[in-house]
Structures are given as C-alpha cells and as structure tokens.
Design a protein around this motif. Structure first.
Motif, PDB file in Angstrom:
ATOM      1  N   VAL A  70     100.904  68.561  63.441  1.00  0.00           N
ATOM      2  CA  VAL A  70     100.649  67.552  62.150  1.00  0.00           C
ATOM      3  C   VAL A  70     100.627  66.321  62.824  1.00  0.00           C
ATOM      4  O   VAL A  70     101.460  66.591  64.232  1.00  0.00           O
ATOM      5  CB  VAL A  70     101.451  67.584  61.304  1.00  0.00           C
ATOM      6  N   THR A  71      99.762  65.699  63.409  1.00  0.00           N
ATOM      7  CA  THR A  71     100.437  64.023  64.370  1.00  0.00           C
ATOM      8  C   THR A  71     101.084  63.280  63.462  1.00  0.00           C
ATOM      9  O   THR A  71     100.118  62.529  62.223  1.00  0.00           O
ATOM     10  CB  THR A  71      98.824  63.699  65.269  1.00  0.00           C
ATOM     11  N   VAL A  72     101.577  62.622  63.414  1.00  0.00           N
ATOM     12  CA  VAL A  72     101.922  60.763  62.766  1.00  0.00           C
ATOM     13  C   VAL A  72     102.268  60.162  63.713  1.00  0.00           C
ATOM     14  O   VAL A  72     102.141  60.278  64.652  1.00  0.00           O
ATOM     15  CB  VAL A  72     103.934  61.916  62.797  1.00  0.00           C
ATOM     16  N   PRO A  73     101.812  59.134  62.638  1.00  0.00           N
ATOM     17  CA  PRO A  73     101.374  58.422  63.733  1.00  0.00           C
ATOM     18  C   PRO A  73     102.532  56.842  63.823  1.00  0.00           C
ATOM     19  O   PRO A  73     103.573  57.294  63.010  1.00  0.00           O
ATOM     20  CB  PRO A  73     100.467  57.715  62.285  1.00  0.00           C
ATOM     21  N   ALA A  74     102.441  56.363  65.307  1.00  0.00           N
ATOM     22  CA  ALA A  74     103.497  55.332  65.117  1.00  0.00           C
ATOM     23  C   ALA A  74     104.115  54.354  64.107  1.00  0.00           C
ATOM     24  O   ALA A  74     104.862  54.083  64.774  1.00  0.00           O
ATOM     25  CB  ALA A  74     103.542  55.260  66.607  1.00  0.00           C
ATOM     26  N   GLN A  75     102.967  54.302  63.546  1.00  0.00           N
ATOM     27  CA  GLN A  75     103.545  52.935  62.748  1.00  0.00           C
ATOM     28  C   GLN A  75     101.827  52.872  61.536  1.00  0.00           C
ATOM     29  O   GLN A  75     101.432  53.973  61.245  1.00  0.00           O
ATOM     30  CB  GLN A  75     103.254  51.890  63.636  1.00  0.00           C
ATOM     31  N   ALA A  76     102.230  52.532  60.151  1.00  0.00           N
ATOM     32  CA  ALA A  76     101.775  52.536  59.035  1.00  0.00           C
ATOM     33  C   ALA A  76     100.150  51.869  59.305  1.00  0.00           C
ATOM     34  O   ALA A  76     100.108  50.982  60.533  1.00  0.00           O
ATOM     35  CB  ALA A  76     102.320  52.117  57.802  1.00  0.00           C
ATOM     36  N   GLN A  77      99.347  52.038  58.750  1.00  0.00           N
ATOM     37  CA  GLN A  77      97.523  51.710  58.352  1.00  0.00           C
ATOM     38  C   GLN A  77      97.678  50.742  58.065  1.00  0.00           C
ATOM     39  O   GLN A  77      98.812  49.913  57.129  1.00  0.00           O
ATOM     40  CB  GLN A  77      96.982  52.527  57.770  1.00  0.00           C
ATOM     41  N   ALA A  78      97.312  49.734  58.153  1.00  0.00           N
ATOM     42  CA  ALA A  78      97.444  48.449  57.433  1.00  0.00           C
ATOM     43  C   ALA A  78      97.315  49.030  56.013  1.00  0.00           C
ATOM     44  O   ALA A  78      95.999  49.352  55.776  1.00  0.00           O
ATOM     45  CB  ALA A  78      95.839  47.525  58.139  1.00  0.00           C
TER      46      ALA A  78
END
Length: 179
Positions: free
Chosen positions: A11-19
């Motif tokens: 699972v790749t966790v994004p560094a920040q939330a999407q817009a």
C-alpha cells in the motif's frame, strides 16, 4: 486441501491529501447534515470586558482528565481574548435559548445587554438558564486550517436535570423529539 499462498500486498500512502472535489459551500452543506447542540463560549478579557460567541463545534475529549474541545476561526474578533485568557466557559443552550444563540452569532452588536449570568472561574460568565455549563482552564490550542482548536480542562460543571437542548441541523434550530 492446501491454501494458495497470498501474494504480497503493498500500500502506497500519499504524502498529502488530494485537492477537494467539492466547493466550500458544498462542504458547509454536507457538514450541516450533522445535528449538533448549540453552545455559547464565554470569557472575560484581560481588560475586564465580556466575550461571548455562539459555537456548535463542541465535543468531549476525555473523562480522565476531564477534557472538552471547541474551535474558533482565526479571523474571529474574540480570538485575542480567548487565546490569551486562562479560563472560559462553555454554556450548552436549552431549547428556549434560540434568541440568545442568534444574538451571540452576530457581529457588531452588544451581545451582553440584558443577559443574565453568574461569575464563573476566571470571570467567565455562566449563562442563566443554560442546559449545562463547563468551566474550563484554557489547557491547549492547536492551529488547524482556518481555525484554532481549543482544548479545555474542565474544573467545574453543572447541568439542569430534564432541560431540553437547543439543536442545530441544516442551517436551522430544532428542539429534541424523543423517538
């Protein structure tokens, strides 16, 4: 029968939330679907003046120690007094206090004219007729987005047995209706 070995999953966790995929108005409308109680947060400023504002961003945090939280827009005119003061009170409004909730939600108005209250800890006003009141030590603050989250350590609390709360949902006030 043998079980097939499971393939490894990554699972790749994004560094920040999407817009966000919605407008501010759409977000506000969706938040309005959560029914809340209505509070007036009160305090006494360093110069002795009374501070008060309507808020529905109230929540319990912990029983031991007794902690509650609420949030305030950074741009609020009450921020200097509430951010610097040692105490504030959170007054949970009763069903018959709609007019008071509306008054303390307005700007550029003397909110305190003819308002009955008792002096609480640190001078924080305790509103007469409230369903409950929490007298809080201003324990900590957290900057998040366009608001500051206040965590209060409750030093005293009181409530009126059988009081019906004032509720807010979808931009309108309500009273309770037992199911």
């Amino acid at each position: 029968m043998q079980a097939c070995p499971s393939p490894p999953f990554f699972v790749t966790v994004p560094a920040q939330a999407q817009a966000p995929s919605f407008s501010t108005d759409e977000f506000r409308d969706a938040l309005g679907m959560f029914a809340t109680g209505v509070t007036i947060v009160t305090a006494r400023a360093a110069d002795g003046s009374l501070v008060g504002l309507t808020a529905n961003s109230f929540n319990s945090v912990s029983l031991t120690p007794p902690l509650v939280l609420w949030s305030l827009a950074r741009s609020s005119g009450s921020m200097p007094a509430l951010g610097a003061g040692s105490h504030y009170a959170i007054n949970i409004l009763a069903a018959n206090q709609k007019e008071l909730a509306e008054r303390f939600a307005q700007k550029l108005l003397d909110r305190w004219t003819d308002v009955a209250f008792a002096e609480g800890l640190g001078g924080a006003p305790l509103l007469a007729g409230a369903a409950a009141s929490f007298e809080c030590f201003n324990r900590s603050r957290y900057d998040e987005g366009d608001h500051v989250i206040f965590v209060g350590e409750v030093e005293r609390c009181s409530w009126r047995e059988g009081a019906s709360p004032l509720l807010y949902h979808g931009g309108r006030f309500y009273t309770e209706h037992p199911l």
